[in-house]
Scaffold this motif. Structure first.
Motif, PDB file in Angstrom:
ATOM      1  N   THR A  43       1.309 -11.026   7.218  1.00 55.08           N
ATOM      2  CA  THR A  43       1.796 -10.109   6.192  1.00 55.08           C
ATOM      3  C   THR A  43       2.589  -8.981   6.827  1.00 55.08           C
ATOM      4  OG1 THR A  43       1.157  -8.813   4.264  1.00 55.08           O
ATOM      5  CG2 THR A  43      -0.250  -8.615   6.186  1.00 55.08           C
ATOM      6  N   ALA A  44       3.412  -8.360   6.039  1.00 55.05           N
ATOM      7  CA  ALA A  44       4.146  -7.171   6.459  1.00 55.05           C
ATOM      8  C   ALA A  44       3.665  -6.029   5.578  1.00 55.05           C
ATOM      9  CB  ALA A  44       5.647  -7.373   6.283  1.00 55.05           C
ATOM     10  N   ALA A  45       3.467  -4.880   6.175  1.00 61.08           N
ATOM     11  CA  ALA A  45       2.984  -3.725   5.417  1.00 61.08           C
ATOM     12  C   ALA A  45       3.758  -2.491   5.843  1.00 61.08           C
ATOM     13  CB  ALA A  45       1.492  -3.524   5.658  1.00 61.08           C
ATOM     14  N   SER A  46       4.013  -1.639   4.882  1.00 57.91           N
ATOM     15  CA  SER A  46       4.701  -0.380   5.176  1.00 57.91           C
ATOM     16  C   SER A  46       3.676   0.669   5.613  1.00 57.91           C
ATOM     17  CB  SER A  46       5.445   0.111   3.938  1.00 57.91           C
ATOM     18  OG  SER A  46       4.517   0.514   2.943  1.00 57.91           O
ATOM     19  N   PHE A  47       4.151   1.741   6.175  1.00 62.91           N
ATOM     20  CA  PHE A  47       3.251   2.834   6.563  1.00 62.91           C
ATOM     21  C   PHE A  47       2.515   3.388   5.355  1.00 62.91           C
ATOM     22  CE2 PHE A  47       6.169   3.114  10.267  1.00 62.91           C
ATOM     23  CZ  PHE A  47       5.218   2.866  11.238  1.00 62.91           C
ATOM     24  N   ASP A  48       3.199   3.458   4.212  1.00 57.86           N
ATOM     25  CA  ASP A  48       2.545   3.949   2.994  1.00 57.86           C
ATOM     26  C   ASP A  48       1.378   3.042   2.594  1.00 57.86           C
ATOM     27  OD1 ASP A  48       4.214   6.148   2.727  1.00 57.86           O
ATOM     28  OD2 ASP A  48       5.654   5.066   1.470  1.00 57.86           O
ATOM     29  N   GLN A  49       1.562   1.751   2.713  1.00 54.67           N
ATOM     30  CA  GLN A  49       0.481   0.827   2.386  1.00 54.67           C
ATOM     31  C   GLN A  49      -0.677   0.971   3.367  1.00 54.67           C
ATOM     32  OE1 GLN A  49       2.967  -2.660   2.479  1.00 54.67           O
ATOM     33  NE2 GLN A  49       2.633  -3.019   0.287  1.00 54.67           N
ATOM     34  N   ARG A  51      -1.638   3.605   4.842  1.00 56.67           N
ATOM     35  CA  ARG A  51      -2.342   4.868   4.604  1.00 56.67           C
ATOM     36  C   ARG A  51      -3.405   4.723   3.517  1.00 56.67           C
ATOM     37  NH1 ARG A  51       3.149   7.500   4.688  1.00 56.67           N
ATOM     38  NH2 ARG A  51       3.385   8.142   6.835  1.00 56.67           N
ATOM     39  N   SER A  55      -5.466  -0.937   0.548  1.00 53.12           N
ATOM     40  CA  SER A  55      -4.489  -1.846   1.157  1.00 53.12           C
ATOM     41  C   SER A  55      -4.952  -2.297   2.536  1.00 53.12           C
ATOM     42  CB  SER A  55      -3.120  -1.175   1.298  1.00 53.12           C
ATOM     43  OG  SER A  55      -2.556  -0.962   0.023  1.00 53.12           O
ATOM     44  N   ARG A  56      -5.472  -1.368   3.315  1.00 49.54           N
ATOM     45  CA  ARG A  56      -5.967  -1.740   4.665  1.00 49.54           C
ATOM     46  C   ARG A  56      -7.099  -2.744   4.556  1.00 49.54           C
ATOM     47  NH1 ARG A  56      -5.757   3.846   5.374  1.00 49.54           N
ATOM     48  NH2 ARG A  56      -8.034   3.958   5.351  1.00 49.54           N
TER      49      ARG A  56
END
Length: 62
Positions: A43-49, A51, A55-56
């Motif tokens: 998966t790819a996750a943004s920094f916002d996700q 945080r 999501s984590r």
């Protein structure tokens, strides 16, 4: 509206399939499904996700 035998059987089979798939989704992770088929899941996750705790947890579980 009358329900004939063919329509009833089709509806019952569809409902059984959906129920079975829902139960499997509750117990089996995407990684486990992929590994069983000889694949890798990522998966790819943004920094916002990252945080967000929910999501984590989802990323770690799957």
């Amino acid at each position: 509206m009358r329900l004939n035998r063919r329509d009833f059987i089709g509806s019952a089979a569809g409902a059984a399939l959906v129920t079975t798939m829902a139960r499997a989704a509750e117990t089996e992770t995407l990684d486990a499904i992929a590994r069983r088929r000889g694949l890798r899941f990522g998966t790819a996750a943004s920094f916002d996700q990252l945080r967000r705790a929910d999501s984590r947890a989802l990323i770690a579980r799957e």
